[in-house]
Each structure stands twice: as C-alpha cells, then as structure tokens.
Scaffold this motif. Structure first.
Motif, PDB file in Angstrom:
ATOM      1  N   ARG A  74     -45.032  26.410 -10.235  1.00  0.00           N
ATOM      2  CA  ARG A  74     -45.094  27.820 -10.664  1.00  0.00           C
ATOM      3  C   ARG A  74     -44.123  28.647  -9.833  1.00  0.00           C
ATOM      4  NH1 ARG A  74     -51.700  28.218 -10.336  1.00  0.00           N
ATOM      5  NH2 ARG A  74     -52.175  26.625 -11.910  1.00  0.00           N
ATOM      6  N   LYS A  75     -42.948  28.105  -9.607  1.00  0.00           N
ATOM      7  CA  LYS A  75     -41.999  28.711  -8.672  1.00  0.00           C
ATOM      8  C   LYS A  75     -41.617  30.131  -9.059  1.00  0.00           C
ATOM      9  CE  LYS A  75     -37.857  27.512  -6.048  1.00  0.00           C
ATOM     10  NZ  LYS A  75     -36.811  26.483  -5.836  1.00  0.00           N
ATOM     11  N   LEU A  76     -41.333  30.366 -10.326  1.00  0.00           N
ATOM     12  CA  LEU A  76     -40.884  31.688 -10.767  1.00  0.00           C
ATOM     13  C   LEU A  76     -41.954  32.756 -10.552  1.00  0.00           C
ATOM     14  CD1 LEU A  76     -39.000  30.786 -14.078  1.00  0.00           C
ATOM     15  CD2 LEU A  76     -38.002  31.451 -11.890  1.00  0.00           C
ATOM     16  N   LEU A  77     -43.222  32.385 -10.626  1.00  0.00           N
ATOM     17  CA  LEU A  77     -44.324  33.321 -10.393  1.00  0.00           C
ATOM     18  C   LEU A  77     -44.660  33.415  -8.908  1.00  0.00           C
ATOM     19  CD1 LEU A  77     -46.624  35.154 -11.397  1.00  0.00           C
ATOM     20  CD2 LEU A  77     -48.016  33.095 -11.718  1.00  0.00           C
ATOM     21  N   ASN A  78     -44.678  32.280  -8.239  1.00  0.00           N
ATOM     22  CA  ASN A  78     -45.088  32.240  -6.829  1.00  0.00           C
ATOM     23  C   ASN A  78     -44.177  33.052  -5.924  1.00  0.00           C
ATOM     24  OD1 ASN A  78     -47.215  30.621  -7.509  1.00  0.00           O
ATOM     25  ND2 ASN A  78     -46.279  28.712  -6.813  1.00  0.00           N
ATOM     26  N   VAL A  79     -42.886  33.095  -6.255  1.00  0.00           N
ATOM     27  CA  VAL A  79     -41.953  33.810  -5.392  1.00  0.00           C
ATOM     28  C   VAL A  79     -42.292  35.297  -5.337  1.00  0.00           C
ATOM     29  CG1 VAL A  79     -40.205  34.284  -7.161  1.00  0.00           C
ATOM     30  CG2 VAL A  79     -39.508  33.993  -4.793  1.00  0.00           C
ATOM     31  N   TRP A  80     -42.831  35.858  -6.434  1.00  0.00           N
ATOM     32  CA  TRP A  80     -43.234  37.270  -6.441  1.00  0.00           C
ATOM     33  C   TRP A  80     -44.449  37.492  -5.546  1.00  0.00           C
ATOM     34  CZ3 TRP A  80     -40.561  41.161  -8.869  1.00  0.00           C
ATOM     35  CH2 TRP A  80     -39.549  40.765  -9.739  1.00  0.00           C
ATOM     36  N   VAL A  81     -45.393  36.575  -5.590  1.00  0.00           N
ATOM     37  CA  VAL A  81     -46.585  36.680  -4.736  1.00  0.00           C
ATOM     38  C   VAL A  81     -46.190  36.569  -3.268  1.00  0.00           C
ATOM     39  CG1 VAL A  81     -48.831  35.679  -4.190  1.00  0.00           C
ATOM     40  CG2 VAL A  81     -48.027  35.704  -6.555  1.00  0.00           C
ATOM     41  N   VAL A  82     -45.328  35.607  -2.966  1.00  0.00           N
ATOM     42  CA  VAL A  82     -44.923  35.360  -1.578  1.00  0.00           C
ATOM     43  C   VAL A  82     -44.206  36.570  -0.998  1.00  0.00           C
ATOM     44  CG1 VAL A  82     -43.390  34.000  -0.106  1.00  0.00           C
ATOM     45  CG2 VAL A  82     -44.848  32.843  -1.770  1.00  0.00           C
ATOM     46  N   PHE A  83     -43.216  37.109  -1.717  1.00  0.00           N
ATOM     47  CA  PHE A  83     -42.437  38.222  -1.163  1.00  0.00           C
ATOM     48  C   PHE A  83     -43.232  39.520  -1.137  1.00  0.00           C
ATOM     49  CE2 PHE A  83     -38.771  35.459  -1.493  1.00  0.00           C
ATOM     50  CZ  PHE A  83     -38.015  35.873  -0.411  1.00  0.00           C
ATOM     51  N   THR A  84     -44.163  39.696  -2.071  1.00  0.00           N
ATOM     52  CA  THR A  84     -45.037  40.874  -1.998  1.00  0.00           C
ATOM     53  C   THR A  84     -45.899  40.802  -0.739  1.00  0.00           C
ATOM     54  OG1 THR A  84     -45.089  41.084  -4.407  1.00  0.00           O
ATOM     55  CG2 THR A  84     -46.841  42.169  -3.173  1.00  0.00           C
ATOM     56  N   PHE A  85     -46.425  39.613  -0.450  1.00  0.00           N
ATOM     57  CA  PHE A  85     -47.201  39.451   0.781  1.00  0.00           C
ATOM     58  C   PHE A  85     -46.336  39.723   2.009  1.00  0.00           C
ATOM     59  CE2 PHE A  85     -48.296  36.670   4.388  1.00  0.00           C
ATOM     60  CZ  PHE A  85     -49.526  37.221   4.724  1.00  0.00           C
ATOM     61  N   VAL A  86     -45.090  39.218   1.999  1.00  0.00           N
ATOM     62  CA  VAL A  86     -44.177  39.434   3.134  1.00  0.00           C
ATOM     63  C   VAL A  86     -43.969  40.923   3.374  1.00  0.00           C
ATOM     64  CG1 VAL A  86     -41.804  39.151   3.940  1.00  0.00           C
ATOM     65  CG2 VAL A  86     -43.004  37.210   2.930  1.00  0.00           C
ATOM     66  N   ALA A  87     -43.768  41.693   2.288  1.00  0.00           N
ATOM     67  CA  ALA A  87     -43.557  43.134   2.430  1.00  0.00           C
ATOM     68  C   ALA A  87     -44.795  43.825   2.986  1.00  0.00           C
ATOM     69  CB  ALA A  87     -43.184  43.731   1.066  1.00  0.00           C
ATOM     70  N   ILE A  88     -45.981  43.508   2.435  1.00  0.00           N
ATOM     71  CA  ILE A  88     -47.229  44.121   2.904  1.00  0.00           C
ATOM     72  C   ILE A  88     -47.517  43.710   4.349  1.00  0.00           C
ATOM     73  CG2 ILE A  88     -49.736  44.175   2.556  1.00  0.00           C
ATOM     74  CD1 ILE A  88     -49.197  43.829  -0.437  1.00  0.00           C
ATOM     75  N   TRP A  89     -47.209  42.458   4.676  1.00  0.00           N
ATOM     76  CA  TRP A  89     -47.439  41.974   6.041  1.00  0.00           C
ATOM     77  C   TRP A  89     -46.602  42.764   7.047  1.00  0.00           C
ATOM     78  CZ3 TRP A  89     -44.170  39.587   9.641  1.00  0.00           C
ATOM     79  CH2 TRP A  89     -44.808  39.029  10.747  1.00  0.00           C
ATOM     80  N   HIS A  90     -45.375  43.110   6.656  1.00  0.00           N
ATOM     81  CA  HIS A  90     -44.518  43.870   7.570  1.00  0.00           C
ATOM     82  C   HIS A  90     -45.032  45.296   7.757  1.00  0.00           C
ATOM     83  CE1 HIS A  90     -41.438  40.680   7.178  1.00  0.00           C
ATOM     84  NE2 HIS A  90     -41.007  41.156   8.323  1.00  0.00           N
ATOM     85  N   ASP A  91     -45.305  45.965   6.642  1.00  0.00           N
ATOM     86  CA  ASP A  91     -45.799  47.351   6.738  1.00  0.00           C
ATOM     87  C   ASP A  91     -46.113  47.860   5.334  1.00  0.00           C
ATOM     88  OD1 ASP A  91     -46.598  49.707   7.860  1.00  0.00           O
ATOM     89  OD2 ASP A  91     -44.712  50.113   8.909  1.00  0.00           O
ATOM     90  N   LEU A  92     -46.887  48.933   5.275  1.00  0.00           N
ATOM     91  CA  LEU A  92     -47.220  49.557   3.989  1.00  0.00           C
ATOM     92  C   LEU A  92     -46.209  50.651   3.695  1.00  0.00           C
ATOM     93  CD1 LEU A  92     -51.116  49.871   4.322  1.00  0.00           C
ATOM     94  CD2 LEU A  92     -49.814  48.129   3.090  1.00  0.00           C
ATOM     95  N   GLU A  93     -45.025  50.249   3.204  1.00  0.00           N
ATOM     96  CA  GLU A  93     -43.972  51.189   2.872  1.00  0.00           C
ATOM     97  C   GLU A  93     -43.366  50.811   1.525  1.00  0.00           C
ATOM     98  OE1 GLU A  93     -40.983  51.669   5.806  1.00  0.00           O
ATOM     99  OE2 GLU A  93     -42.375  52.052   7.444  1.00  0.00           O
ATOM    100  N   TRP A  94     -43.061  51.831   0.723  1.00  0.00           N
ATOM    101  CA  TRP A  94     -42.489  51.584  -0.595  1.00  0.00           C
ATOM    102  C   TRP A  94     -41.117  50.935  -0.485  1.00  0.00           C
ATOM    103  CZ3 TRP A  94     -44.853  50.902  -4.842  1.00  0.00           C
ATOM    104  CH2 TRP A  94     -46.017  51.602  -5.144  1.00  0.00           C
ATOM    105  N   LYS A  95     -40.352  51.295   0.544  1.00  0.00           N
ATOM    106  CA  LYS A  95     -39.011  50.719   0.643  1.00  0.00           C
ATOM    107  C   LYS A  95     -39.067  49.223   0.925  1.00  0.00           C
ATOM    108  CE  LYS A  95     -37.889  51.608   5.550  1.00  0.00           C
ATOM    109  NZ  LYS A  95     -36.910  52.262   6.447  1.00  0.00           N
ATOM    110  N   LEU A  96     -40.118  48.765   1.616  1.00  0.00           N
ATOM    111  CA  LEU A  96     -40.262  47.336   1.853  1.00  0.00           C
ATOM    112  C   LEU A  96     -40.689  46.615   0.582  1.00  0.00           C
ATOM    113  CD1 LEU A  96     -41.900  47.247   5.400  1.00  0.00           C
ATOM    114  CD2 LEU A  96     -39.599  46.525   4.775  1.00  0.00           C
ATOM    115  N   LEU A  97     -41.570  47.240  -0.202  1.00  0.00           N
ATOM    116  CA  LEU A  97     -41.924  46.660  -1.494  1.00  0.00           C
ATOM    117  C   LEU A  97     -40.711  46.637  -2.423  1.00  0.00           C
ATOM    118  CD1 LEU A  97     -45.458  48.198  -2.129  1.00  0.00           C
ATOM    119  CD2 LEU A  97     -44.933  45.772  -1.827  1.00  0.00           C
TER     120      LEU A  97
END
Length: 509
Positions: free
Chosen positions: A381-404
């Motif tokens: 499910r690579k095409l779907l999983n990459v969105w989940v992974v990078f969304t988590f990476v952005a939230i993990w860094h900080d709650l900012e719209w520019k990171l999302l």
C-alpha cells in the motif's frame, strides 16, 4: 566489468570533465552572490551577533543551533563526566545489562532533573502508563491501535497544553511552575514517544518470536523490565536529539557493549566532528542564509537570489543537524552504545526523494519503516502509506500548517517518482542506446525531483504556505523563467555527476 561500469569510455570521460567544470562554475556563482548578499544586507538581518572570525557578524538566528553552540562547553563536561562514571563502574564491578540499566538510569535522572526540574514527574507518569498498556495488550489483536492511540494523544496534548503548567491543577500547585528546569520537557518528549512505541512493538514481537529487523539481536522476554525500559527512554547521551535506536538494540548493548568501533575509530570520529564544527563556524560567519529566511527579506530579492537563499538554508540545516546528531552519537559510542548514523550521505549527493530521506534523518527513517510503514502494509500500500507516514512526521515535529504543507507537498512529489521507478524497474534496456536513453530520462527525473524538493523545503522552512503563490508568480514571470531554466539545468548536471559518483563506488566494490 564493462567500460560503462568503469566509466572508461572517452565520451564518459569528456562528460565527466564538463560536469565537473559546470559544478565549479555553479558553486562559484552561488558563493560569490551569497557573500555579496550577506555583506549588503547584514544590517537588516535578525539574529546577528559579533563573531570571533575577523570581527565579522555571526548568524545565530537559528535558536536550535544557538542553544546547542552556547551550551556546548557545559554539555561536553557533563556528558564526559557521566560516561567516565558509567564506564568506570562497568569495568570495576563487571556490570551487565541490569547493573548498567541502574547506573545509566541514576545518572540520566540527575541529568533530567537539571533539564526539566519537577516536570520529570510528567515523563515518568506517561512512561509508566505506556509500560503497563504494553504489558496488558501485548498479546491482544488491538495492541497496535492502543499503542498508537495513546502515544498520538500524548503527542498532541503535550503541545496543545504546552507541557501542562501546574497551575492547570489548581492555584495550590502553581508554585511548582517556578521549578520547571532549564529546558521544556515536552519538546524532548517527542523522541521519548518514538522510544515508547519502539519498546511496545519489540515487546509485542518478542511474544510472537518475530523481528522485522533481522540484523538486530533478539533479547529474552525477561529483559523487557521496567528499569531497562525507563533507562532506554531517558538514556542521557541520546535523550535530547537521538539518533533513534530500537529498544532491542539498546538493551542488548547494555549487556554487551558495541565492538564494531575501536577506540581509535571513535577518536577519529570525534576529530572529524571538530572539523565539521569549524566548517559551520565559517559558514555562519560568511553566509547568512538562515537570517535571510527568518527576516522576511526574501520577498525583496530576485528569483535567483531566492533560490540561493533556499539552497543555502537547506545546506545550513543539513550541517546543523549533522553536528547535533553526530555529537550525541559520539558520546553514546564512548559509553559503549552504537546508535544508527544520521546524515550518512551529503545532501548534495541525493537525486531522489527516497534516497534523500534515507540519508537525512536516517535513524528516524529506519524507525518509520520498522514501526509504521511495515505494520501499515509496507510496499503493498505504498502510495497510501507514504501520506500517513509524512503526516505523522509533520505532526511529530510540531503542530504547524507550514509543516503539514511541507509533508503533503513532499507526498505529492513522491507519487510520480514511485511510478517512474516502477516503470524503470520493469524496463530492460536491450542495447547501449536504450541504456543511454534510460540514463538521460533518469537524470531529467532527478532534476525534477530535486527542484520539487527545493520547493517543498522553501515552503516548509523559508516562505511558508502563504508564499507559494508569490514564488510561482515570480518564477513564471519573464525574469524568473530563465532562472527556473538555469536551476533545472544545474540540477540535471548535478544528477549526472551523482551518477558518475555512484558508478565509481560500484566499480570499487
């Protein structure tokens, strides 16, 4: 071995000569214009302080680098003292896993109390809840849901409530906010969350006798004790910034210190770090890239100058994180714990997004693959999983719209790369012409990828999502189109040069 692999054909030698000359000219232009911009605009930039090199101004606008650089002497003394005590006790009393867990837990708690004061109670409370949830649900089919739900909730509430002021619990507790230490605990806790999830999954897989990473030594279920668990979460050399190491790897090295690095190699590793520190000092004294980014002056620059600032910020960030991560990894090595290497490859030697992320925060990438990407289904499910992974990476860094925005732009750019890679893998060149065409198409794809990566990082770290329209309008303007063409040509040349470096390495193995 073919001449193609050796790079021995006359055409490839002439091509390599042209690529090297172009790269020299490219960096001459970048360096010259960067020096001019830094000199002309230094009086209008934020975060500048008088430096020690030729009485020049020093760019200290990045708070993370400023704090690390300013605390480097005391940090080195503290870590040196802790490692000396731990290694002396290990040698004198012949301590193994449990004994070293107690030693490092005691030393690390002293360190944490200095950093966070009474907020240590938050760390221990959350860690304890996670430990008991893992023990209760480790054999349950709902284990992954419980583990991730708890840790995501903790990650979000930590940021939303800014580390939970004690005044939230009533006026009688407000006085404790005066003893919160010198460092915000919820910032460091992002790394603790990764370790809590690592402990949970390693414990879960231990019951099933399955390990997704066969290179790691498995440990007996008895090693998953509360003392070793808390020691792993707060292990001082890796506590602040990593690199990230799995629980299995950490616990096994408490029992048997790493042997892959000799004392001489560890010393040389530290020596190279000092050379990198000097390079950063030169960079921050002569090239004020980050100060341009935070001062907002980029809106008054030409498209070429915006590109130069964006490119410089990316290189500044790479060198900053290399220094921070390798510093803590060096201290961990001296204590007998080998953590994965972050930044194993230079940022200017990456021509695809997948390779870039494997070489940037490499230990985090391995963590994401092992504990998030594979449990989600991996490549199926690579095409779907990459969105989940990078969304988590952005939230993990900080709650900012520019990171999302940065995360979703990166995912968007990932899509065509994955499709092209799949097509290239399926395509088999049948002759020299086919190989040439495939190589040229790969170089064009690499140039497009690097351009997209530059745009994503400009949005994430320089202009923000609100500046996307401005950037597009400037680059598509009559004075921006030649710059866009030059940028693309330079990245095409850079990708071809990386191909030559890759081929040379292959021929040496």
């Amino acid at each position: 071995m073919s001449s193609e692999t050796r790079g021995g054909s006359p055409w490839k030698r002439w091509e390599l000569l042209f690529l090297v000359l172009y790269a020299i000219a490219f960096y001459a232009v970048i360096i010259r214009r960067s020096l001019q911009l830094s000199h002309e605009q230094s009086g209008r930039l934020y975060g500048m302080r008088r430096g020690w090199i030729s009485n020049r101004l020093n760019d200290t606008s990045d708070p993370q680098w400023r704090n690390f650089r300013g605390n480097l002497p005391i940090l080195t003394f503290v870590f040196g003292l802790l490692v000396l005590i731990a290694n002396t006790l290990r040698s004198h009393f012949h301590l193994k896993g449990k004994g070293m867990s107690l030693v490092w837990l005691s030393l690390s708690m002293i360190y944490l109390i200095y950093l966070h004061g009474v907020c240590v109670v938050y760390i221990l409370s959350i860690a304890s809840i996670n430990f008991f949830l893992v023990k209760i649900f480790s054999r349950s089919k709902y284990f992954s849901c419980v583990l991730w739900a708890f840790n995501i909730i903790v990650l979000l509430t930590n940021r939303l409530y800014e580390g939970y002021p004690f005044s939230l619990f009533g006026r009688s507790w407000a006085f404790m906010d005066n003893y919160r230490g010198t460092f915000r605990w919820h910032i460091c806790f992002n790394f603790v969350i990764l370790r809590m999830i690592s402990f949970g999954y390693d414990h879960h897989w231990a019951h099933k006798d399955s390990h997704s990473d066969q290179k790691e030594r498995g440990i007996h279920i008895s090693k998953y004790s509360f003392i070793t668990y808390v020691c792993y979460l707060v292990y001082a050399p890796l506590y602040i910034a990593g690199p990230i190491i799995s629980f299995n790897s950490f616990a096994s090295q408490l029992d048997m210190p790493q042997k892959s690095w000799s004392a001489r190699q560890v010393t040389w590793y530290g020596g190279r770090w000092i050379l990198c520190l000097f390079l950063m000092e030169l960079m921050s004294h002569f090239f004020y890239y980050n100060a341009f980014a935070i001062s907002g002056l980029w809106m008054h620059l030409s498209p070429l100058e915006v590109f130069i600032i964006g490119y410089g910020v990316l290189n500044f960030m790479w060198l900053k994180f290399l220094l921070i991560w390798r510093y803590f990894r060096f201290w961990s090595l001296t204590a007998g714990i080998e953590a994965p290497e972050n930044m194993p490859k230079c940022i200017n030697n990456c021509y695809d997004l997948e390779g870039f992320w494997k070489s940037w925060h490499a230990s985090f990438n391995k963590w994401l693959v092992k504990y998030l990407y594979i449990p989600l289904g991996g490549s199926k499910r690579k095409l779907l999983n990459v969105w989940v992974v990078f969304t988590f990476v952005a939230i993990w860094h900080d709650l900012e719209w520019k990171l999302l925005s940065w995360a979703w732009l990166t995912c968007l750019f990932f899509m065509p790369e994955m499709i092209v890679k799949s097509a290239a893998t399926a395509y088999q060149a049948k002759n020299a012409l086919g190989e040439l065409v495939l190589r040229e198409l790969s170089a064009v794809a690499g140039a497009i990828t690097i351009t997209c990566l530059m745009v994503a990082n400009l949005v994430g770290y320089v202009i923000g999502p609100s500046g996307i329209n401005w950037l597009i309008s400037r680059l598509l303007h009559k004075d921006g189109l030649p710059v866009l063409g030059g940028i693309f040509t330079s990245f095409y040349v850079g990708t071809k040069l990386m191909f030559h470096i890759r081929d040379a390495r292959r021929s040496c193995t």
